[in-house]
Design an enzyme around this catalytic site. Structure first.
Site, PDB file in Angstrom:
ATOM      1  N   HIS A 148       0.851  -1.199  -0.046  1.00  0.00           N
ATOM      2  CA  HIS A 148      -0.105   0.117   0.090  1.00  0.00           C
ATOM      3  C   HIS A 148       0.822   1.122  -0.028  1.00  0.00           C
ATOM      4  O   HIS A 148       2.103   1.140   0.381  1.00  0.00           O
ATOM      5  CB  HIS A 148      -1.000   0.075   1.316  1.00  0.00           C
ATOM      6  N   HIS A 190       1.128   5.379   1.468  1.00  0.00           N
ATOM      7  CA  HIS A 190       0.314   6.222   2.390  1.00  0.00           C
ATOM      8  C   HIS A 190       0.416   7.521   1.694  1.00  0.00           C
ATOM      9  O   HIS A 190       1.508   8.059   1.058  1.00  0.00           O
ATOM     10  CB  HIS A 190       1.289   6.559   3.391  1.00  0.00           C
TER      11      HIS A 190
HETATM   12  P1  5GP Z   1       2.442   0.147   7.094  1.00  0.00           P
HETATM   13  O1  5GP Z   1       3.307   0.590   8.515  1.00  0.00           O
HETATM   14  O2  5GP Z   1       2.303  -1.544   6.952  1.00  0.00           O
HETATM   15  O3  5GP Z   1       3.151   0.857   6.136  1.00  0.00           O
HETATM   16  O4  5GP Z   1       1.112   0.863   7.439  1.00  0.00           O
HETATM   17  C1  5GP Z   1       0.000   0.243   7.761  1.00  0.00           C
HETATM   18  C2  5GP Z   1      -0.988   1.253   7.996  1.00  0.00           C
HETATM   19  O5  5GP Z   1      -2.348   0.748   8.380  1.00  0.00           O
HETATM   20  C3  5GP Z   1      -0.711   2.004   9.573  1.00  0.00           C
HETATM   21  O6  5GP Z   1      -0.365   3.252   9.350  1.00  0.00           O
HETATM   22  C4  5GP Z   1      -1.699   1.686  10.245  1.00  0.00           C
HETATM   23  O7  5GP Z   1      -2.292   2.820  11.104  1.00  0.00           O
HETATM   24  C5  5GP Z   1      -3.136   1.460   9.430  1.00  0.00           C
HETATM   25  N1  5GP Z   1      -3.892   0.300  10.041  1.00  0.00           N
HETATM   26  C6  5GP Z   1      -3.691  -0.799  10.707  1.00  0.00           C
HETATM   27  N2  5GP Z   1      -4.783  -1.334  10.957  1.00  0.00           N
HETATM   28  C7  5GP Z   1      -5.647  -0.753  10.530  1.00  0.00           C
HETATM   29  C8  5GP Z   1      -7.327  -0.924  10.351  1.00  0.00           C
HETATM   30  O8  5GP Z   1      -7.918  -1.708  10.927  1.00  0.00           O
HETATM   31  N3  5GP Z   1      -8.141   0.118   9.911  1.00  0.00           N
HETATM   32  C9  5GP Z   1      -7.360   1.125   9.119  1.00  0.00           C
HETATM   33  N4  5GP Z   1      -8.105   2.024   8.652  1.00  0.00           N
HETATM   34  N5  5GP Z   1      -6.002   1.359   9.368  1.00  0.00           N
HETATM   35  C10 5GP Z   1      -5.108   0.529   9.740  1.00  0.00           C
END
Ligand code: 5GP
Ligand code: ZN
Length: 144
Positions: A106, A108
């Site tokens: 994903h 951000h």
């Molecule tokens: P990563 O650290 O993998 O790049 O980002 C994962 C993102 O997913 C994090 O910013 C976290 O806050 C978000 N996230 C994790 N669990 C959930 C969820 O249940 N719902 C939503 N909307 N975001 C989530």
């Protein structure tokens, strides 16, 4: 091609609708939702993902990445307008060491304001002599 979902992946559950996040955009191949724990104070921290499950940018086919980045491109001005952001970061984490928490690739989109306290740019170092030249050569070779 059929939809490829992974049972224990929360983002796949968003795609199937088993769990309902705050959706900001979707089309045939991409889903964009609001992050449940936004960085900084502005509203609009968004996560843009391919609907199919791929763990990292390495696993994700170019087609799905292109579709995701096209959605990012579309969303940035809307998020900027709604959040009142002065700037936007687009970041994409791969692997635990890089801060990846959810193993479904994903992007951000993070609305930014001056002095908002978010720091992605700290602790930069000065490379040793020839380091950049050598690393660039090694990467170019790895691309061959
Ligand atoms: P990563 O650290 O993998 O790049 O980002 C994962 C993102 O997913 C994090 O910013 C976290 O806050 C978000 N996230 C994790 N669990 C959930 C969820 O249940 N719902 C939503 N909307 N975001 C989530
Ligand atoms: Zn998934």
């Amino acid at each position: 091609m059929g939809i490829i979902q992974k049972n224990d992946c929360i983002f796949c559950k968003f795609v199937t609708g088993e769990i309902k996040p705050a959706v900001v955009f979707k089309n045939e191949s991409v889903l964009a939702i609001l992050d449940i724990n936004p960085a900084g104070a502005l509203c609009g921290h968004t996560l843009v993902m391919p609907k199919k499950h791929f763990e990292t940018i390495e696993d994700c086919p170019e087609k799905e990445l292109k579709e995701a980045i096209a959605a990012v491109k579309k969303l940035v001005p809307a998020i900027k307008m709604v959040s009142g952001a002065e700037g936007i970061n687009v970041i994409q984490n791969n692997g635990q060491a890089a801060g990846q928490l959810v193993n479904h690739v994903h992007f951000h989109i993070i609305p930014r304001a001056r002095g908002d306290g978010i720091h992605f740019n700290e602790n930069r170092r000065k490379p040793r002599p020839m380091e950049l030249t050598e690393a660039a050569e090694a990467i170019k070779k790895a691309l061959e």
